[in-house]
Structure formats: structure tokens, C-alpha cells
Design an enzyme around this catalytic site. Sequence first.
Site, PDB file in Angstrom:
ATOM      1  N   ARG A  54       1.092  -0.998  -0.235  1.00 10.56           N
ATOM      2  CA  ARG A  54      -0.124   0.000  -0.355  1.00 10.56           C
ATOM      3  C   ARG A  54       0.793   1.188  -0.270  1.00 10.56           C
ATOM      4  NH1 ARG A  54      -4.611   2.809  -0.860  1.00 10.56           N
ATOM      5  NH2 ARG A  54      -5.371   3.800   0.641  1.00 10.56           N
ATOM      6  N   THR A  91     -11.243  -1.532  12.728  1.00 12.11           N
ATOM      7  CA  THR A  91     -11.978  -1.817  14.030  1.00 12.11           C
ATOM      8  C   THR A  91     -13.241  -2.828  13.671  1.00 12.11           C
ATOM      9  OG1 THR A  91     -13.236   0.378  13.990  1.00 12.11           O
ATOM     10  CG2 THR A  91     -11.567   0.067  15.411  1.00 12.11           C
ATOM     11  N   CYS A 111     -19.159  -0.278   8.038  1.00  9.80           N
ATOM     12  CA  CYS A 111     -19.332   0.812   9.838  1.00  9.80           C
ATOM     13  C   CYS A 111     -20.773   0.549   9.780  1.00  9.80           C
ATOM     14  CB  CYS A 111     -19.769   2.242   9.102  1.00  9.80           C
ATOM     15  SG  CYS A 111     -17.979   3.112   9.590  1.00  9.80           S
ATOM     16  N   ARG A 154     -14.968  -4.615   2.041  1.00 10.96           N
ATOM     17  CA  ARG A 154     -14.738  -5.185   3.011  1.00 10.96           C
ATOM     18  C   ARG A 154     -16.269  -5.478   3.526  1.00 10.96           C
ATOM     19  NH1 ARG A 154     -12.579   0.034   5.676  1.00 10.96           N
ATOM     20  NH2 ARG A 154     -13.317   0.746   4.153  1.00 10.96           N
TER      21      ARG A 154
END
Length: 432
Positions: free
Chosen positions: A37, A95, A270, A341
Amino acid sequence: MSLIRIAVIGLGYVGLPLAVEFAKKYPVVGFDIKRERVGELQEGHDATLEVSSEELQMVLCKGNHPAGEESNGLFVTAESRDLGAANCYIVTVPTPTDKNNRPVLTPLIKASETIGRVLKPGDIVIYESTVYPGATEEDCVPVLARVSGLIFNRDFFAGYSPERINPGDKEHTVTKIKKVTSGSTPAAAAKVDALYRSIITAGTHLASSIRVAEAAKVIENSQRDINIAFVNELAMIFNRMGIDTHEVLAAAGTKWNFLPFKPGLVGGHCIGVDPYYLAQKAQEYGYHPEIILAGRRLNDNMGKYIASQVIKLMIARDHKIKGARVLILGITFKENCPDIRNTRVVDIVNELKQYGADVEIHDPWANPEEVMHEYGLESLSELNGNHYEAIILAVAHRAFTALDIRSLSSGTNAVIYDVKGVLPLDGADGRL
């Protein structure tokens, strides 16, 4: 602090856009543990597509680390020793939750250890990662103190300013979204707020405490999750009644205060994760949250529900399920974005495979190597010319809405299922 020197820890969807904006006004070091990255960013390319190559090149510092320099710009590195010149650290690491939906703070703790090794008197550490109320001061600050040997709120200070990045959204970018800020002391809070106000054109909201700011973040997405769960349940009810859910929502939406939520899969970093952080902390306080977890259970099972609906439609058309060719259009967690994700499209894929179907995935936005690494699934960047007994539009990429989906089918008997409700009514055989 005199001259502000910023270090951003974690250069993903949240950290990089923030680092780029700060680098227009301050010396910034961007740190990430992924060397690949860092390498691509040093070359001026962002694979997440959140920052354009032109914008990245504009702020990028080439060559040596500008330690002690007063010039603005972004220096990208994978070496933690390059963080020492900073006096303001911003943590933007993931997280996630584990397979049992329990919060995983490991990236946050590791980042705190990295900062602790270079922390100096007078420094401020600001966390942006989504956590449960209390995590900053109860889980992260003790790590900073232990590793650095410094005393909290005397030698160093902390802040919390929850990220509000919406991946793929080019309208609501980081500077155009109002920012919640907070600090561990009134003076620290004022410094944190002033720092963000210097780049956030939408303004800031200074919360009374770090715990309030943490709680505000975690309920933002919990609220959306519950509302989506509600319309998902409505979709299942109306499906049994033979009523089109989207037509119902359009009619109800004519009332001024009706909330415009739509049914669908709930994934990403999220909305599909944050409610578990709040639920975990609530249970530690002896309260078992009912509505929050009920919404999570319903949304987590939508992939299985969609797969079952497709199978029923195929059976009704006399398709042999075992070995049937099924095409899934889209694997990212949302449209027009390469972010995979916590995508719940994989739930559809896995469920169809349980039925014995031969499933193929096509997504021009997703990196096939990432999809294979994260989920063990092959994703086609281009269609291979096959024709399918069933096609599921799972993600509403612009490329898919312009595609002649029927031409990919094996014939007029094939099933087309529209998860997102973006196709014309006569263009799909079923939809949520």
C-alpha cells in the site's frame, strides 16, 4: 504545540483522504504497515480511488523524510521510526469484528503501541476508528502510557473525532461532512477542534467528552442498521403478499417526514459492524440490547433470504438447481466503489453453492486478488461469454444498470433477480 506536525496511522479509505487534506496545510507523515500500500501511494496511485492521482501527486513529498521541516506535504512510509517528528497523531485503523461478531481492537492496540514508542511530552493522540464508548480512555490510553512511560493528561493528551467517510461518495467528501471532535481535557479538546476546523469547511461539533463522541459515532450507524432492517422485514412481508416493496416505499415517501430507507444487503466497515460494538459494551453493563441485535440478525440473514428466493423462482421454472449456472453481478459492499470489506454478497454466493449451483461472480470494480484473499472466491473482472440460468444484480454499479442483463441469460426461461431495485419492473423476475 507551536508548529503542528501530523502523523496519520493507517492509510486506507479513512486515513488517506484525511492525510491529503491535512497535508495541504501541515507537514504530514502517513504511516501504514502494508508495504505494498505504501509503495503504490509513493508512486502517486490510490487503489481505493478515494483520492485522485492528481490530488495525491500535488501533496506528495518525494525523497527523504521532511523531519523538522516547516513545509507542508505528505510523506508516506512503512517505517515507524519516521513518526518521531510528529506532535499530533491521528489513528485511522480498522476496527472489525471476529467470526462471533465480537469487537476486535487488535489494530487499535498495535497502533497505540507504535505511537507509544515515539510519544513525547506535549503530544496529542486522536482516534478516529469506530469503538464503543470508553475504548479510547480505557483500552488505548493505558497502552500509550505503558509503552511511553508518560503520564496521561499531564505529559500527553488524547482526543476522539469519529470518521465519517462514505466510500465512493464524491459529493460528501471529508471536508464537506461536519466533524464531531473531543478531547481528554478542555484545553486538549479546544486544540483538537481547532485542528479539524482548519480543514473541515462544513464545520465541527465539539462534544463534551470523548465518551460522548464515541457514543455518537456508534449510534449513527446503528440507527441506519435498524432502519434498513425494518424495510428488509417489510420486503419479506410484502413479498409473501405479492406487493412490490419499492412501490410501497415510493407511495409512503410522499409524506414529508417519512424516512427514505430501502431494503438490501448491509455490509461494509461501519453499518454492518458498529452495532456489535455498542451491543458488546451494553452487555458489559448488564443490559442485553434487543432492538439493536434483532436488527443485526435480520440484516445478517438477508443473503440467505435472497438466495432462497432465487432458488424458488428457478424451481418454479423447472430449472435443475444442481449444476445450474448462476451469475452474481457485483461483490463490493456498495456501488461504484472497490471496497469489498464485510461485503454480504458472499452470503448469497455461499448459500447458492450449498444448493449445488455453479456460481460465477463478475465485478469490474473489485480486485480479483483481494476477493480471493479475503473470501476464497474467484471474481471475473470481465464477463467470459457464458450464459446463465439465473442472474442476480447484487450491486448497483453504473456499468450494470446500463448492461443488457437479459442478453447474458440462457433464454427467456432464465431468472433475473434485482437485489437493489434499480431495474425496470419488467426487467427482473424478482426483487427485494
